[in-house]
Design an enzyme around this catalytic site. Structure first.
Site, PDB file in Angstrom:
ATOM      1  N   LYS A 205       0.830  -1.208   0.000  1.00  0.00           N
ATOM      2  CA  LYS A 205       0.000   0.000   0.000  1.00  0.00           C
ATOM      3  C   LYS A 205       0.862   1.256   0.000  1.00  0.00           C
ATOM      4  O   LYS A 205       1.830   1.345   0.746  1.00  0.00           O
ATOM      5  CB  LYS A 205      -0.876   0.030   1.258  1.00  0.00           C
ATOM      6  N   THR A 238      -7.414   9.883   8.055  1.00  0.00           N
ATOM      7  CA  THR A 238      -6.977   8.639   7.403  1.00  0.00           C
ATOM      8  C   THR A 238      -6.651   7.535   8.416  1.00  0.00           C
ATOM      9  O   THR A 238      -6.087   6.508   8.055  1.00  0.00           O
ATOM     10  CB  THR A 238      -5.716   8.873   6.529  1.00  0.00           C
ATOM     11  N   GLY A 240      -6.983   4.388  10.201  1.00  0.00           N
ATOM     12  CA  GLY A 240      -7.748   3.154   9.981  1.00  0.00           C
ATOM     13  C   GLY A 240      -7.892   2.764   8.522  1.00  0.00           C
ATOM     14  O   GLY A 240      -8.584   1.800   8.206  1.00  0.00           O
ATOM     15  N   THR A 241      -7.228   3.484   7.610  1.00  0.00           N
ATOM     16  CA  THR A 241      -7.358   3.125   6.187  1.00  0.00           C
ATOM     17  C   THR A 241      -6.828   1.712   5.911  1.00  0.00           C
ATOM     18  O   THR A 241      -7.431   0.951   5.153  1.00  0.00           O
ATOM     19  CB  THR A 241      -6.601   4.111   5.260  1.00  0.00           C
ATOM     20  N   GLY A 242      -5.703   1.374   6.557  1.00  0.00           N
ATOM     21  CA  GLY A 242      -5.097   0.060   6.315  1.00  0.00           C
ATOM     22  C   GLY A 242      -6.009  -1.067   6.800  1.00  0.00           C
ATOM     23  O   GLY A 242      -6.250  -2.054   6.090  1.00  0.00           O
ATOM     24  N   CYS A 243      -6.560  -0.906   8.017  1.00  0.00           N
ATOM     25  CA  CYS A 243      -7.464  -1.928   8.583  1.00  0.00           C
ATOM     26  C   CYS A 243      -8.695  -2.060   7.686  1.00  0.00           C
ATOM     27  O   CYS A 243      -9.180  -3.170   7.426  1.00  0.00           O
ATOM     28  CB  CYS A 243      -7.924  -1.520   9.980  1.00  0.00           C
TER      29      CYS A 243
HETATM   30  N1  LIG Z   1      -4.897  10.377   1.495  1.00  0.00           N
HETATM   31  C1  LIG Z   1      -5.309   9.286   0.840  1.00  0.00           C
HETATM   32  N2  LIG Z   1      -6.075   9.394  -0.265  1.00  0.00           N
HETATM   33  C2  LIG Z   1      -6.506   8.297  -0.924  1.00  0.00           C
HETATM   34  N3  LIG Z   1      -6.211   7.047  -0.555  1.00  0.00           N
HETATM   35  C3  LIG Z   1      -5.452   6.863   0.545  1.00  0.00           C
HETATM   36  C4  LIG Z   1      -4.947   7.970   1.310  1.00  0.00           C
HETATM   37  N4  LIG Z   1      -4.237   7.481   2.355  1.00  0.00           N
HETATM   38  C5  LIG Z   1      -4.291   6.140   2.247  1.00  0.00           C
HETATM   39  N5  LIG Z   1      -4.990   5.757   1.157  1.00  0.00           N
HETATM   40  C6  LIG Z   1      -5.286   4.387   0.726  1.00  0.00           C
HETATM   41  O1  LIG Z   1      -5.699   3.687   1.885  1.00  0.00           O
HETATM   42  C7  LIG Z   1      -5.243   2.358   1.869  1.00  0.00           C
HETATM   43  C8  LIG Z   1      -4.382   2.092   3.103  1.00  0.00           C
HETATM   44  O2  LIG Z   1      -3.090   2.530   2.843  1.00  0.00           O
HETATM   45  P1  LIG Z   1      -2.011   3.026   3.894  1.00  0.00           P
HETATM   46  O3  LIG Z   1      -2.471   4.281   4.543  1.00  0.00           O
HETATM   47  O4  LIG Z   1      -0.723   3.060   3.166  1.00  0.00           O
HETATM   48  O5  LIG Z   1      -2.038   1.844   4.964  1.00  0.00           O
HETATM   49  P2  LIG Z   1      -1.829   1.884   6.537  1.00  0.00           P
HETATM   50  O6  LIG Z   1      -3.065   2.531   7.114  1.00  0.00           O
HETATM   51  O7  LIG Z   1      -1.681   0.463   6.897  1.00  0.00           O
HETATM   52  O8  LIG Z   1      -0.613   2.724   6.774  1.00  0.00           O
HETATM   53  C9  LIG Z   1      -4.497   2.218   0.564  1.00  0.00           C
HETATM   54  O9  LIG Z   1      -5.360   1.701  -0.427  1.00  0.00           O
HETATM   55  C10 LIG Z   1      -4.080   3.621   0.226  1.00  0.00           C
HETATM   56  O10 LIG Z   1      -3.868   3.802  -1.149  1.00  0.00           O
HETATM   57  C1  LIG Z   2      -5.566  -1.552  17.432  1.00  0.00           C
HETATM   58  C2  LIG Z   2      -4.987  -0.968  16.207  1.00  0.00           C
HETATM   59  N1  LIG Z   2      -4.826  -1.738  15.111  1.00  0.00           N
HETATM   60  C3  LIG Z   2      -4.311  -1.212  13.978  1.00  0.00           C
HETATM   61  C4  LIG Z   2      -3.931   0.114  13.903  1.00  0.00           C
HETATM   62  C5  LIG Z   2      -3.323   0.670  12.646  1.00  0.00           C
HETATM   63  O1  LIG Z   2      -4.077   1.695  12.050  1.00  0.00           O
HETATM   64  P1  LIG Z   2      -3.392   3.039  11.514  1.00  0.00           P
HETATM   65  O2  LIG Z   2      -2.236   2.626  10.661  1.00  0.00           O
HETATM   66  O3  LIG Z   2      -4.424   3.708  10.700  1.00  0.00           O
HETATM   67  O4  LIG Z   2      -2.998   3.823  12.741  1.00  0.00           O
HETATM   68  C6  LIG Z   2      -4.100   0.900  15.058  1.00  0.00           C
HETATM   69  N2  LIG Z   2      -3.732   2.191  15.084  1.00  0.00           N
HETATM   70  N3  LIG Z   2      -4.627   0.336  16.191  1.00  0.00           N
HETATM   71 MG   LIG Z   3      -2.452   4.850   6.860  1.00  0.00          MG
END
Ligand SMILES: Nc1ncnc2c1ncn2[C@@H]1O[C@H](COP(=O)(O)OP(=O)(O)O)[C@@H](O)[C@H]1O
Ligand SMILES: Cc1ncc(COP(=O)(O)O)c(N)n1
Ligand SMILES: [Mg+2]
Length: 523
Positions: A205, A238, A240-243
Site C-alpha cells: 500500500k 486517514t 484506519g485506512t489500512g485496517c
Molecule cells: N490520502 C489518501 N487518499 C486516498 N487514498 C489513501 C490515502 N491514504 C491512504 N490511502 C489508501 O488507503 C489504503 C491504506 O493505505 P495506507 O495508509 O498506506 O495503509 P496503513 O493505514 O496500513 O498505513 C491504501 O489503499 C491507500 O492507497
Molecule cells: C488496534 C490498532 N490496530 C491497527 C492500527 C493501525 O491503524 P493506523 O495505521 O491507521 O494507525 C491501530 N492504530 N490500532
Molecule cells: Mg495509513
C-alpha cells in the site's frame, strides 16, 4: 508449513461443520462471515472497531478475536495492554468451532506467542482464506508489534497467507536488511520479494509514499503486477485506512469474490469513504477516523421524528399547474410554506429526472430551513438522491414494505388508501400515515374513484395510522371534511386549491385560517 487450503478450495471440514448444523433448514440462509483477529482501538477509528464497521457496511458478518486493547485516540496511542495468548486461543476456539467463518483477517498480532496460537487454531479449523495485514506501527508512530514478531511472520504466517497488505514501512520491515521503499518501482520490487516469502498475493500500500499526488497500491499475483491508482485525498481523517482496506478485501472474499476483484472493490471503498469523510471533525488530534457508512453528515435530528400533526395543511405540488401559472416548483413551495403549509410533497409526474433532482434538492433546503418535512411522490430514487424526508406512494407504485427497506427506518412513508383492507395493509407494511380520497371529485387525477366523506370516515375508523384527506378539497369544503370528527384525521392535502391559483401565498393563508377555525370549533 502447509497451505491452509486458501480460496481455491472449500475444505472438507468446513463442509462437514455446515452440514452438521442441527438447526439448518432449507429456508435458513448462510451469511458470509469473517473473523478479525486484531487489537481494539478505543477511539474506534482502526483495529477491531474499524473491521466490524467495514464488514457490516459490506453486508458481511464479522466476529472479533481481540489480541490487545489499546488506549488510543486521534492524537495517538497512549497505552497498550496485550491479552494472554491462552485467552486469544480461547476466543479463537469459541468462534471457529461454532460460526461458519469463511475468511480470517488479521491485524495487530503483538507477540510471537499470539501468532503461534493463531496458526494452531487455523490448522485445527481451516478457513477459505487468510488475509494478513501485518500491522506494526500506527500512523501516529506508536509500535503496535515490535521486531520480535518478524521471524514468525516470515517463517510461518506469510507462507499460509492468501494475501498480505503491508504499507511501505511494514514491507521494508518484513524484508529487512535496511530496504527503503520510496518509489512505485521500489514498491514493485518489494512486492516481488515478499511474494517469494510464500503468500499467494501481495498488496503493497502506498498511502504513505512520499511526494505522490496519487495514492498508489501495488498488487502482485506471482506473475503480473497491477498498479491501483486513486487521487490522493487531502484530509486528516486517514486513521484506519489500512485496517479498512484489509477487512474489505476479507469481506469481498467471504462473499465469493476472486482476489483481484476483492482488492479493487476494497480500494474503491476506502476511496469513497475518505472522500465522503474528508471534512468531518471527530477528535482534536491529527489522525481522525472516517465514516464507513457514509451517513454521519446526513444525520439530521428532524428526519427521525414524524409528527402526525404535520399533516394539518399538506401542500402537494403539480407541474402542470406551476407551468400554467409560470412559476417554478421552488417558488411554489416557498409560498406554500410562508402561507402556513405544514408538510410538502413534490408530485411531478412529467418531470425530467435531472431537472427534477435539482429542484428537489433546492426544495429540501428550503423545507429544512423552515422546519417543514418534504416528501417525494412515487420516486424513491429522487428521494434518496436529494435526502428528502420521505416518500408518498399510491397503490400501484412500489409496495410500502419495499420502500421501507430502501429508505431505512427514519424516513416518512405515506400511502394512498381507499379501503379498510388497504388501510390495514399500510399499517402492516410500515407506513407512517395514510392519504385517503378522493373525498370530492377532482380533475387533478384522471379516473380516480371518489370515496366521499363516508368512505373517508370508514378508512379513518379502520386505520391505526394518522390520516390526511385528499381530493377536491379547498377553502369551501375543508371544514366539512374536518367535521367528520375522527381523531386520527389530522388534516387535508391540497393541490389545486393552492397551486391552480394566482397567488399561492394568499390561498395558503386562507386555507390555514379555515382549518384553524374548524379545529377550534371541535375543541
Ligand atoms: N490520502 C489518501 N487518499 C486516498 N487514498 C489513501 C490515502 N491514504 C491512504 N490511502 C489508501 O488507503 C489504503 C491504506 O493505505 P495506507 O495508509 O498506506 O495503509 P496503513 O493505514 O496500513 O498505513 C491504501 O489503499 C491507500 O492507497
Ligand atoms: C488496534 C490498532 N490496530 C491497527 C492500527 C493501525 O491503524 P493506523 O495505521 O491507521 O494507525 C491501530 N492504530 N490500532
Ligand atoms: Mg495509513
Amino acid at each position: 508449513m502447509q497451505s491452509l487450503g486458501g480460496i481455491r478450495s472449500w475444505p472438507a471440514t468446513y463442509r462437514a461443520t455446515t452440514a452438521s448444523m442441527t438447526t439448518t433448514t432449507e429456508s435458513m440462509r448462510k451469511v458470509a462471515q469473517v473473523v478479525t483477529v486484531a487489537g481494539s482501538d478505543s477511539g474506534a477509528g482502526a483495529g477491531i472497531q474499524a473491521d466490524i464497521k467495514v464488514c457490516s457496511a459490506r453486508g458481511v458478518y464479522c466476529a472479533s478475536v481481540i489480541t490487545a486493547v489499546t488506549a488510543q485516540n486521534t492524537h495517538g496511542v497512549q497505552s497498550v495492554h496485550l491479552l494472554p495468548p491462552e485467552f486469544v486461543s480461547e476466543q479463537l476456539k469459541s468462534v471457529l468451532s461454532d460460526l461458519q467463518i469463511d475468511v480470517v483477517k488479521t491485524g495487530m498480532l503483538p507477540s510471537p506467542e499470539i501468532v503461534d496460537v493463531l496458526l494452531q487454531s487455523l490448522s485445527e479449523y481451516p478457513v477459505r482464506a487468510l488475509v494478513v495485514d501485518p500491522v506494526m506501527v500506527s500512523t501516529s508512530g506508536h509500535v503496535l508489534a515490535g521486531s520480535s514478531i518478524l521471524s514468525i511472520f516470515r517463517e510461518r504466517l506469510l507462507p499460509v497467507a492468501d494475501i498480505i497488505t503491508p504499507n511501505v514501512k511494514e514491507a521494508a520491515a518484513l524484508l529487512g536488511g535496511g530496504v527503503r521503499i520510496q518509489t512505485v518501482a521500489q514498491m514493485r520490487s518489494a512486492a516481488k520479494s515478499l511474494h517469494d516469502m510464500g503468500p499467494r498475493f501481495v498488496l503493497v500500500k502506498g498511502g504513505d509514499l512520499p511526494d505522490s499526488s496519487d495514492s498508489v497500491d501495488v498488487y502482485f499475483d506471482g506473475k503480473e503486477f497491477h498498479e491501483l491508482h486513486s487521487p490522493r485525498i487531502t484530509t486528516r481523517n486517514t486513521h484506519g485506512t489500512g485496517c479498512t482496506l484489509a477487512s474489505c478485501i476479507a469481506a469481498e472474499l467471504a462473499k465469493g469474490s476472486n482476489m483481484l476483484s476483492a482488492v479493487k472493490v476494497a480500494k474503491r471503498f476506502v476511496d469513497s469513504a475518505l472522500n465522503y469523510s474528508k471534512d468531518i471533525v471527530i477528535g482534536s488530534g491529527m489522525q481522525g477516523p472516517f465514516d464507513h457508512f457514509l451517513r454521519l453528515k446526513k444525520k439530521d435530528l428532524r428526519q427521525s421524528t414524524f409528527n402526525p400533526d404535520d399533516l394539518f395543511l399538506y401542500a402537494v405540488t403539480d407541474s402542470r399547474m406551476n407551468k400554467k401559472w409560470n412559476r417554478s416548483i421552488v417558488d411554489a413551495v416557498k409560498a406554500a410554506i410562508e402561507g402556513g403549509a405544514t408538510i410538502i410533497q413534490l408530485r411531478e409526474k412529467e418531470a425530467e429526472t435531472r431537472e427534477f433532482l435539482e429542484e428537489a434538492k433546492s426544495c429540501v433546503e428550503i423545507c429544512r430551513s423552515n422546519g417543514v418535512c418534504l416528501l417525494i411522490n412515487d420516486r424513491v430514487d429522487i428521494a434518496l438522491a436529494c435526502d428528502a424526508d420521505g416518500v408518498h406512494v399510491g397503490q400501484s407504485d412500489m409496495p410500502v414494505d419495499l420502500v421501507r427497506s430502501l429508505l431505512g427506518p427514519d424516513k416518512i412513508i405515506g400511502v394512498s388508501c381507499k379501503t379498510e383492507e388497504q388501510a390495514h395493509q399500510a399499517w402492516k407494511d410500515g407506513a407512517d400515515y395514510i392519504g385517503s380520497g378522493g373525498v370530492f371529485p377532482t380533475n387533478t387525477k384522471a379516473n380516480n374513484r371518489t370515496i366521499g366523506l363516508d368512505g373517508l370516515k370508514e378508512v379513518c375508523k379502520a386505520s391505526k395510522l394518522p390520516v390526511v384527506a385528499i381530493g377536491g378539497i379547498g377553502i369551501s369544503n375543508a371544514e366539512s371534511v374536518m367535521r367528520i370528527d375522527e381523531p386520527n384525521l389530522k388534516g387535508v392535502a391540497v393541490v389545486s386549491a393552492l397551486f391552480d391559483q394566482q397567488c399561492v401565498l394568499t390561498q395558503a393563508k386562507k386555507l390555514h385560517k379555515t382549518l384553524r377555525e374548524s379545529k377550534r370549533e371541535q375543541q
